[in-house]
Design a protein around this motif. Sequence first.
Motif, PDB file in Angstrom:
ATOM      1  N   LYS A 227     -10.025   5.007 140.197  1.00 46.55           N
ATOM      2  CA  LYS A 227     -10.829   4.997 138.971  1.00 46.55           C
ATOM      3  C   LYS A 227     -10.137   5.820 137.881  1.00 46.55           C
ATOM      4  CE  LYS A 227     -15.304   4.173 141.196  1.00 46.55           C
ATOM      5  NZ  LYS A 227     -14.685   3.722 142.463  1.00 46.55           N
TER       6      LYS A 227
ATOM      7  N   THR B 134     -12.728   3.095 134.022  1.00 45.42           N
ATOM      8  CA  THR B 134     -14.151   3.421 133.881  1.00 45.42           C
ATOM      9  C   THR B 134     -14.567   3.600 132.436  1.00 45.42           C
ATOM     10  OG1 THR B 134     -13.756   5.807 134.078  1.00 45.42           O
ATOM     11  CG2 THR B 134     -14.111   4.567 136.131  1.00 45.42           C
ATOM     12  N   GLY B 135     -13.607   3.890 131.571  1.00 43.98           N
ATOM     13  CA  GLY B 135     -13.923   4.099 130.164  1.00 43.98           C
ATOM     14  C   GLY B 135     -12.659   4.316 129.361  1.00 43.98           C
TER      15      GLY B 135
ATOM     16  N   GLU C  70      -9.379   0.562 138.467  1.00 46.15           N
ATOM     17  CA  GLU C  70     -10.623   0.350 137.720  1.00 46.15           C
ATOM     18  C   GLU C  70     -10.672   1.319 136.544  1.00 46.15           C
ATOM     19  OE1 GLU C  70     -15.471   0.950 138.129  1.00 46.15           O
ATOM     20  OE2 GLU C  70     -14.249   0.808 139.942  1.00 46.15           O
TER      21      GLU C  70
ATOM     22  N   SER D  21     -16.687  10.646 131.320  1.00 46.28           N
ATOM     23  CA  SER D  21     -15.629  10.400 132.297  1.00 46.28           C
ATOM     24  C   SER D  21     -16.108  10.545 133.741  1.00 46.28           C
ATOM     25  CB  SER D  21     -14.459  11.355 132.054  1.00 46.28           C
ATOM     26  OG  SER D  21     -14.854  12.707 132.259  1.00 46.28           O
TER      27      SER D  21
ATOM     28  N   GLY E  57     -16.937  10.064 137.329  1.00 50.38           N
ATOM     29  CA  GLY E  57     -16.489   9.025 138.250  1.00 50.38           C
ATOM     30  C   GLY E  57     -15.008   8.754 138.185  1.00 50.38           C
ATOM     31  N   ALA E  58     -14.370   9.077 137.042  1.00 48.48           N
ATOM     32  CA  ALA E  58     -12.924   8.872 136.920  1.00 48.48           C
ATOM     33  C   ALA E  58     -12.179   9.921 137.738  1.00 48.48           C
ATOM     34  CB  ALA E  58     -12.503   8.943 135.459  1.00 48.48           C
TER      35      ALA E  58
ATOM     36  N   LEU F 229      -9.820   6.963 133.641  1.00 54.08           N
ATOM     37  CA  LEU F 229     -10.256   7.048 132.250  1.00 54.08           C
ATOM     38  C   LEU F 229      -8.994   6.943 131.406  1.00 54.08           C
ATOM     39  CD1 LEU F 229     -12.719   7.800 130.252  1.00 54.08           C
ATOM     40  CD2 LEU F 229     -11.509   9.961 130.073  1.00 54.08           C
TER      41      LEU F 229
END
Length: 325
Positions: free
Chosen positions: A5, A31-32, A29, A82, A84-85, A7
């Motif tokens: 994950k 995430t943002g 992935e 952020s 989860g990153a 950012l």
Amino acid sequence: MDKLKILFMGTPEFGATILYALATAPHLEVTGVVTQPDRPAGRKNQLSPPPVKVAAQELGLPLMQVERLRNPAVQAQLLEFSAGAEIFVVAAFGLILSVAVLNMPRLGCINVHGSLLPEYRGASPVAQAILDGKTETGVTIMLMEKGLDTGPMLSKVAIPIEPEDTQPSLMDKLAKSGATLLLDTLPRWVAGQIIPEKQDDTYASITGIIKKEYGLIDWNKTVASIVCMIRAYYPWPGTYTFWQGQNLKIIGATAFQEKVAESATPGTVLLARVEGKECVLIATGKGWLAPRELQLPGKKAIPALEFVKGQRAIIGARLGDGQEA
């Protein structure tokens, strides 16, 4: 296997290329995305979104725009955004990351830098490489720390600089190569297969923010250095001189080292015939410059020969600081 994950933080086209690669990689992935605010652009100064924002919106990714990251309130917002990153990937973001931000992700922050570090740290490595007449540069993937591009390196790739490369064309090559290198480096770094390499500070060089006045041509310099300058500073800040008190932009140019006319004071404009073709030449400290296009304020850029035929008074004039010889 769980996806890594990420950012992403970036602003210009270079960053957008990296973002597209990350967002479409099956093992990653995003995430943002964090980017800078919309800025005024063009003659009408209308607000224009940075390329990374456009890319994030096309990809349907959560977006955060920040003016600066020093403010504790902004840092708190970023920490929440952020969540989860596991790692931050930074590519031409344009803002300094504080220690508090660097410490947010579990796996740290990784930067995609447009030079072969430790050479050309700082804000304008691509332009500086062209300006210095280099025939090679590259991309370095590095771990970020408090210093300016001083962190340990994870991987590198070298890219040749072609004689016709300008800042945008070379930036595009570096972004594409950097994206490929990043996709290869990230999983190997996370798996513990890469030992970070410390930079040798004795070989370090720093590049700064390019200012508009840097584009003013000194005709006493060699034609080779002026051509490098025209390539490095295209499209911004552009290269220019003065004629009859007006700003005269020079867009694209070729160097003639051989003797194509009698010697003249640097900055002197000549209409000459080279290899059977009529062309515009400008004397330099060493060699002659053949400009591709010329542009006066409020006018369109036009081929140099067409410009001179419409502005005959420029033939024999000396370009320079606003005063003709």
